[in-house]
Design a protein around this motif. Structure first.
Motif, short mmCIF file in Angstrom:
data_model
loop_
_atom_site.label_atom_id
_atom_site.label_comp_id
_atom_site.label_asym_id
_atom_site.label_seq_id
_atom_site.Cartn_x
_atom_site.Cartn_y
_atom_site.Cartn_z
N HIS A 81 0.82 -1.21 0.00
CA HIS A 81 0.00 0.00 0.00
C HIS A 81 0.85 1.27 0.00
O HIS A 81 0.48 2.27 -0.63
CB HIS A 81 -0.93 0.00 1.21
N ASN A 82 1.99 1.24 0.69
CA ASN A 82 2.87 2.40 0.67
C ASN A 82 3.43 2.65 -0.72
O ASN A 82 3.55 3.79 -1.17
CB ASN A 82 4.02 2.20 1.67
N ASP A 83 3.78 1.56 -1.41
CA ASP A 83 4.27 1.68 -2.79
C ASP A 83 3.20 2.23 -3.71
O ASP A 83 3.49 3.04 -4.61
CB ASP A 83 4.75 0.32 -3.30
N THR A 84 1.96 1.80 -3.48
CA THR A 84 0.83 2.31 -4.28
C THR A 84 0.70 3.81 -4.11
O THR A 84 0.57 4.56 -5.09
CB THR A 84 -0.47 1.61 -3.87
N CYS A 85 0.72 4.26 -2.86
CA CYS A 85 0.58 5.70 -2.59
C CYS A 85 1.72 6.49 -3.24
O CYS A 85 1.50 7.53 -3.86
CB CYS A 85 0.54 5.94 -1.09
N LYS A 86 2.94 5.96 -3.12
CA LYS A 86 4.10 6.65 -3.72
C LYS A 86 3.96 6.71 -5.24
O LYS A 86 4.30 7.72 -5.87
CB LYS A 86 5.39 5.93 -3.33
N TRP A 87 3.46 5.63 -5.83
CA TRP A 87 3.32 5.57 -7.30
C TRP A 87 2.34 6.64 -7.78
O TRP A 87 2.65 7.40 -8.71
CB TRP A 87 2.84 4.19 -7.72
N PHE A 88 1.19 6.72 -7.15
CA PHE A 88 0.18 7.70 -7.60
C PHE A 88 0.62 9.13 -7.28
O PHE A 88 0.39 10.05 -8.08
CB PHE A 88 -1.18 7.38 -7.00
N GLU A 89 1.23 9.32 -6.13
CA GLU A 89 1.71 10.66 -5.79
C GLU A 89 2.80 11.12 -6.76
O GLU A 89 2.85 12.28 -7.15
CB GLU A 89 2.22 10.68 -4.35
N ALA A 90 3.67 10.18 -7.16
CA ALA A 90 4.73 10.52 -8.12
C ALA A 90 4.16 10.89 -9.48
O ALA A 90 4.80 11.59 -10.27
CB ALA A 90 5.70 9.34 -8.27
N ASN A 91 2.93 10.44 -9.73
CA ASN A 91 2.28 10.75 -11.00
C ASN A 91 1.21 11.83 -10.85
O ASN A 91 0.31 11.95 -11.68
CB ASN A 91 1.67 9.47 -11.60
N GLY A 92 1.37 12.63 -9.78
CA GLY A 92 0.57 13.85 -9.67
C GLY A 92 -0.72 13.76 -8.90
O GLY A 92 -1.49 14.74 -8.87
N VAL A 93 -1.01 12.63 -8.24
CA VAL A 93 -2.26 12.48 -7.50
C VAL A 93 -2.01 12.72 -6.01
O VAL A 93 -1.25 11.99 -5.37
CB VAL A 93 -2.87 11.07 -7.69
N LYS A 94 -2.65 13.73 -5.45
CA LYS A 94 -2.58 13.97 -4.01
C LYS A 94 -3.58 13.05 -3.31
O LYS A 94 -4.72 12.91 -3.76
CB LYS A 94 -2.87 15.43 -3.69
#
Length: 419
Positions: A81-94
């Motif tokens: 789940h932490n990797d998921t959050c990092k992935w989406f945040e890195a692609n511009g999703v807060k």
């Protein structure tokens, strides 16, 4: 290398993006049976997209993944789940995490997740072909080969239901078609001679026979415990009374845990509701006695536990055969016991299920012993991978099903890039 992704849902699109990032030279094509990609993601979480969970309150994987918990525990060592959050945040999703540990985009708009994934697919030059329903996947070889003369390439021939769609060859196939409510929805895999677990619905609310309770539509109990009588299946959480019966997180969890049992019994059952959460009958009898001492001249209907509303309290009183207008001082011990029993063990008859909005989830599908648990590659058909809900993996509500989609999609991408 030609890579075909069957299904443009969360898992399929996520796998496609990550494969292209890891293998820029690969030609990746996503085939979707419907008119648009990520249709289910667009409605999940009530249109807000509960894309994962913090897992802060998860004691063990089996408690959130009734099917596939052991596999998910293994896979989440590599992408969690932490990797998921990092992935989406890195692609511009807060992102934002709610008090119940569910993670949503800060915009509270599922279309932000949809548009982000589609934008990433376009950026990575992933081809998307909609209205391409797969009819069969069969082992084959491409006689053209990369060099033309001779060598041939072993792979898979993908045929489509619509004859106007030309069959496609792929060196590697990722099956990410999602859950199927019926076994015949997986018939396109028949030529592979796989083992299947009969698909049945999961995550649904329950229809009740009690018309009096259903008149309380809209009533929410923030913390109730619901159990399926005669079994070990139980779940806790918020409960919602609806015009057809009961819903809410507690009921949806119970439906997930007991999905196959309820299916086998034709969705006929009895449930027990503890309106107090986890309090015992003796404790409630003591509480009611103390309430009577403090409010001897008040009517029974006017004083009630703070976690109930007046309509539900009156329903419980009448269900015990008591007069709501009786004074607390006039209650006898038997009345206390009746109320305490009803508060902690209201038994209701289930007569069917009701679909949980548009978020249809199934348990069952491709049996997990078909695959290598480290790579998700088919044991008997090298080059075929399975991700997401097409596998016999499903979860309770709370972002866990989408986390399974992200995790399995990423693991398959990693395995394919390392071939």
């Amino acid at each position: 290398m030609q890579i075909a992704i069957i299904g443009a849902g969360a898992s399929g699109c996520f796998a496609a993006i990550n494969i292209k990032r890891m293998m820029p030279q690969a030609v990746v094509t996503v085939y979707e049976s419907g008119n648009r990609a990520l249709a289910k993601v667009a409605v999940t979480g009530g249109g807000r997209c509960n894309l994962t969970n913090s897992f802060a309150e998860v004691k063990n994987m089996d408690s959130v993944y009734p099917r596939g918990g052991r596999l998910m525990k293994k896979l989440m060592h590599w992408f969690n789940h932490n990797d998921t959050c990092k992935w989406f945040e890195a692609n511009g999703v807060k992102l934002t995490t709610q008090d119940d540990q569910c993670v949503f985009p800060a915009s509270q708009n599922a279309m932000e997740i949809v548009s982000t994934l589609l934008r990433m697919m376009n950026r990575e030059e992933v081809a998307l072909k909609t209205t391409h329903r797969v009819a069969s996947i069969t082992p084959s070889c491409n006689e053209d080969g990369d060099t033309g003369d001779p060598p041939t390439r072993n792979g898979y021939l993908i045929s489509f239901s619509d004859s106007t769609n030309k069959p496609a060859f792929a060196d590697i196939v990722v099956v990410a078609t999602g859950g199927s409510p019926r076994r015949n929805g997986l018939s396109f895999l028949n030529s592979l001679n796989l083992k299947f677990v009969e698909p049945v619905p999961s995550l649904f609310s329950l229809c009740l026979d009690d018309n009096t309770l259903k008149k309380l539509t809209g009533t929410v109990i923030k913390n109730a415990t619901v159990s399926l009588t005669g079994t070990k299946f139980r779940a806790s959480g918020a409960l919602l009374i609806t015009h057809w019966g009961v819903s809410g997180p507690a009921i949806l969890k119970l439906s997930s845990y007991a999905a196959r049992h309820l299916y086998e019994n034709g969705y006929k059952a009895t449930i027990s509701i503890n309106w107090t959460g986890d309090k015992k009958e003796n404790d409630m009898a003591g509480y009611l006695g103390e309430t009577a001492v403090r409010n001897p001249q008040k009517q029974l209907q006017s004083i009630y536990p703070t976690y109930l509303n007046s309509r539900l309290w009156t329903y419980i009183i009448c269900g015990c055969g008591l007069n709501p207008e009786i004074r607390w001082a006039d209650l006898g011990r038997k009345s206390y016991n009746k109320l305490a029993s009803a508060l902690t063990n209201t038994v209701l008859t289930v007569n069917g299920k009701n679909r949980f909005k548009d978020e249809f989830v199934t348990c069952g599908g491709v049996a997990l012993d078909n695959i290598n648990p480290s790579t998700l590659e088919c044991r008997n058909h090298p080059g075929i991978f399975f991700t997401g809900e097409v596998l016999d993996i499903d979860a309770i509500t709370g972002g866990f099903n989408l986390q399974a989609a992200w995790t399995t999609g990423y693991i398959a991408a990693t395995a394919i890039s390392g071939r």
